[in-house]
Design an enzyme around this catalytic site. Structure first.
Site, PDB file in Angstrom:
ATOM      1  NE  ARG A  25      31.150  65.096  50.488  1.00  0.00           N
ATOM      2  CZ  ARG A  25      31.721  66.083  49.806  1.00  0.00           C
ATOM      3  NH1 ARG A  25      31.021  66.735  48.893  1.00  0.00           N
ATOM      4  NH2 ARG A  25      32.966  66.424  50.045  1.00  0.00           N
TER       5      ARG A  25
ATOM      6  CE  LYS B  32      33.190  72.655  42.641  1.00  0.00           C
ATOM      7  NZ  LYS B  32      32.879  72.247  44.033  1.00  0.00           N
ATOM      8  CB  SER B  33      37.172  77.409  46.129  1.00  0.00           C
ATOM      9  OG  SER B  33      37.248  76.016  46.184  1.00  0.00           O
TER      10      SER B  33
ATOM     11  NE  ARG C 298      35.929  63.150  43.726  1.00  0.00           N
ATOM     12  CZ  ARG C 298      35.884  64.469  43.767  1.00  0.00           C
ATOM     13  NH1 ARG C 298      36.905  65.139  44.273  1.00  0.00           N
ATOM     14  NH2 ARG C 298      34.839  65.124  43.299  1.00  0.00           N
TER      15      ARG C 298
ATOM     16  CE  LYS D 127      37.912  65.964  49.210  1.00  0.00           C
ATOM     17  NZ  LYS D 127      37.714  67.253  49.882  1.00  0.00           N
TER      18      LYS D 127
ATOM     19  CG  ASP E 103      38.719  69.339  44.917  1.00  0.00           C
ATOM     20  OD1 ASP E 103      38.444  68.472  45.764  1.00  0.00           O
ATOM     21  OD2 ASP E 103      38.343  70.518  44.998  1.00  0.00           O
TER      22      ASP E 103
ATOM     23  CD  GLN F  84      34.084  71.447  51.684  1.00  0.00           C
ATOM     24  OE1 GLN F  84      33.653  70.547  52.394  1.00  0.00           O
ATOM     25  NE2 GLN F  84      33.917  71.465  50.370  1.00  0.00           N
TER      26      GLN F  84
ATOM     27  N   GLY G 283      29.321  70.367  48.969  1.00  0.00           N
ATOM     28  CA  GLY G 283      29.919  70.281  50.304  1.00  0.00           C
ATOM     29  C   GLY G 283      30.367  71.650  50.799  1.00  0.00           C
TER      30      GLY G 283
HETATM   31  C1  S3P Z   1      36.774  73.248  49.023  1.00  0.00           C
HETATM   32  C2  S3P Z   1      37.578  72.529  49.856  1.00  0.00           C
HETATM   33  C3  S3P Z   1      37.935  71.124  49.612  1.00  0.00           C
HETATM   34  C4  S3P Z   1      37.628  70.692  48.197  1.00  0.00           C
HETATM   35  C5  S3P Z   1      36.294  71.159  47.731  1.00  0.00           C
HETATM   36  C6  S3P Z   1      36.217  72.680  47.786  1.00  0.00           C
HETATM   37  C7  S3P Z   1      36.474  74.658  49.361  1.00  0.00           C
HETATM   38  O1  S3P Z   1      37.200  70.296  50.499  1.00  0.00           O
HETATM   39  O2  S3P Z   1      37.719  69.286  48.085  1.00  0.00           O
HETATM   40  O3  S3P Z   1      36.038  70.741  46.400  1.00  0.00           O
HETATM   41  O4  S3P Z   1      35.991  75.408  48.487  1.00  0.00           O
HETATM   42  O5  S3P Z   1      36.723  75.050  50.507  1.00  0.00           O
HETATM   43  P1  S3P Z   1      37.750  69.923  51.983  1.00  0.00           P
HETATM   44  O6  S3P Z   1      37.796  71.156  52.759  1.00  0.00           O
HETATM   45  O7  S3P Z   1      36.756  68.938  52.511  1.00  0.00           O
HETATM   46  O8  S3P Z   1      39.107  69.319  51.765  1.00  0.00           O
END
Ligand code: S3P
Length: 430
Positions: A122, A22-23, A346, A342, A315, A169, A94
């Site tokens: 959030r 996903k990232s 969680r 999150k 995650d 993020q 997010g």
């Molecule tokens: C992600 C960073 C993580 C993760 C999220 C995806 C990303 O969040 O929990 O599911 O793709 O950069 P945080 O940066 O808030 O830890």
């Protein structure tokens, strides 16, 4: 509202692949959109979160096509985005809202970003504050701390920013803004969070330098389109890893999973719990480490989890909680306060649902204590609209005394639309 009931499985066996990371999928669209030329993406995750990112860039005039196999993004260069004529809806994602807010801060136009009822609760101050220090003008609900956010971008200057939390993020949002800033933007964090942005910026020809827990991006450097192949998502594989560990007589091969060291905390944790997990055929694809993961049933034991491994497994805690609930003895989780912000809190979500299944759980401010149960009870549990809570509780059903019914399971579509058919495929028939 959908509900799913999962009953006891005799074993988990076979060979699977899980959908794309996903990232990495988010980042491939974002960098493809602002690079020069046509970027192709194979293995792209067509979950709702990534579709939110794709639609946002289409709304900003970027041509993106999907033939079912390959995504093609016709990038317009650093300054090729057009002012969106409407609000950009980031859905539940997010990553979309925080990264895009950084990117929009660098644009010489006005934009508004928002999301669903969960995303609008959030915290956004974590990106709004440093982006404002760079010169962006961002307003939003509750003093700019909650979406919707309205962004008037442009005129950014590079900063040195020490992030109070380890968050990819935050880091990636500032890196994207840094591409448009005068001079250099340096971001450091307490311990290294996932580094997909650093890797992909380099792949696309960005000027990025790294040290142990920091990264520096030089502004004004044009990116060049690439052919990206996205590996399977270790966060999705984690549910199947835990399933194969806790269900007796199991052996599962999960092919083509991304094993970037900033993401493999879940493997380190499950190995420390006594899990039989092997990485096979380790290789590199589009600048990311990839392997096949072989998992066999194991007798798990409780351990203490905390420190630098936490951001590397952030995650996966819902799935790790299920492993802990099936392990012998006490598992403690600390330094995981981020779990509270999150898709849902969680810590509360897993603690309350595990108690319904007869597990003893104590919550702490930054984690929880879970005492492994001889046998999980069945019952009805609530996903609270959080995809990873829904999938973890479904995995628990595979070993519970009687079926577990999970409510509100539509959310699984945000990251893993094929989760239930795939689970059905590996549950060996009685
Ligand atoms: C992600 C960073 C993580 C993760 C999220 C995806 C990303 O969040 O929990 O599911 O793709 O950069 P945080 O940066 O808030 O830890």
């Amino acid at each position: 509202m959908n509900t799913v009931s999962i009953g006891k499985a005799p074993s988990i066996r076979g060979e699977i692949t899980v959908p794309g990371d996903k990232s990495i999928s988010h980042r491939s669209i974002m960098l493809g959109a602002i690079a020069r030329g046509v970027t192709t993406v194979r293995g792209f995750l067509r979950g709702e979160d990534n579709m939110s990112t794709m639609h946002a860039f289409q709304t900003m005039g970027i041509g993106i096509t999907d033939d079912g196999e390959t995504i093609r993004i016709t990038g317009g260069g650093l300054h090729g985005l057009k002012e969106p004529g409407t609000v950009l809806d980031c859905g539940n994602s997010g990553t979309t809202i925080r990264l895009i807010t950084g990117l929009l801060s660098g644009q010489s136009f006005f934009s508004v970003v928002t999301g669903d009822q969960y995303l609008r609760k959030r915290p956004m101050k974590r990106v709004v504050e440093p982006l404002t220090l760079m010169g962006a003008r961002i307003i939003g609900r509750k003093g700019g701390t909650l979406a919707p956010l309205a962004i008037t971008g442009g005129g950014l200057k590079g900063i040195e920013y020490q992030s109070p939390v380890s968050s990819a993020q935050i880091k990636s949002s500032l890196m994207l803004a840094g591409l448009y800033a005068e001079g250099e933007t340096t971001i450091s964090e307490p311990s290294l969070s996932r580094d997909h942005s650093e890797r992909m910026f380099s792949l696309f020809g960005g000027d990025v330098t790294r040290n142990v827990t920091g990264v520096t991006v030089r502004g004004g450097v044009e990116l060049t389109a690439q052919d990206v192949t996205v590996p399977g998502d270790i966060s999705s594989a984690a549910f199947f890893m835990v399933a194969a560990l806790i269900v007796p007589d199991s052996e599962l091969l999960i092919r083509n999973v991304g094993v970037n060291p900033t993401r493999t905390g879940v493997i380190d944790i499950l190995l420390a719990m006594g899990g039989d997990i092997q990485l096979l055929d380790c290789r590199e694809v589009s600048g990311e480490p990839v392997a096949d993961i072989l998992v066999r049933s194991s007798r798990l034991k409780g351990i203490a989890i905390g420190g630098d491994v936490v951001p590397r497994a952030i995650d996966e805690f819902p799935a790790i909680c299920i492993a802990a609930a099936c392990a012998e003895g006490l598992t403690t989780v600390r330094d995981a306060r981020e779990l509270r912000v999150k898709e849902t809190d969680r810590i509360i979500a897993m603690a309350e649902n595990l108690r319904t299944l007869g597990v003893t759980v104590t919550e702490t401010a930054d984690g929880m204590d879970i005492t492994g149960a001889e046998q999980l009870n069945g019952g009805t549990v609530d996903s609270r609209g959080d995809h990873r809570i829904a999938m973890s509780l479904s995995v628990a059903g595979l070993v519970a005394q009687s079926p577990i019914t999970v409510t509100d399971t539509e959310c699984v579509g945000t990251s893993f639309p094929t989760f239930y058919p795939l689970l059905e495929k590996v549950v060996a028939p009685c």
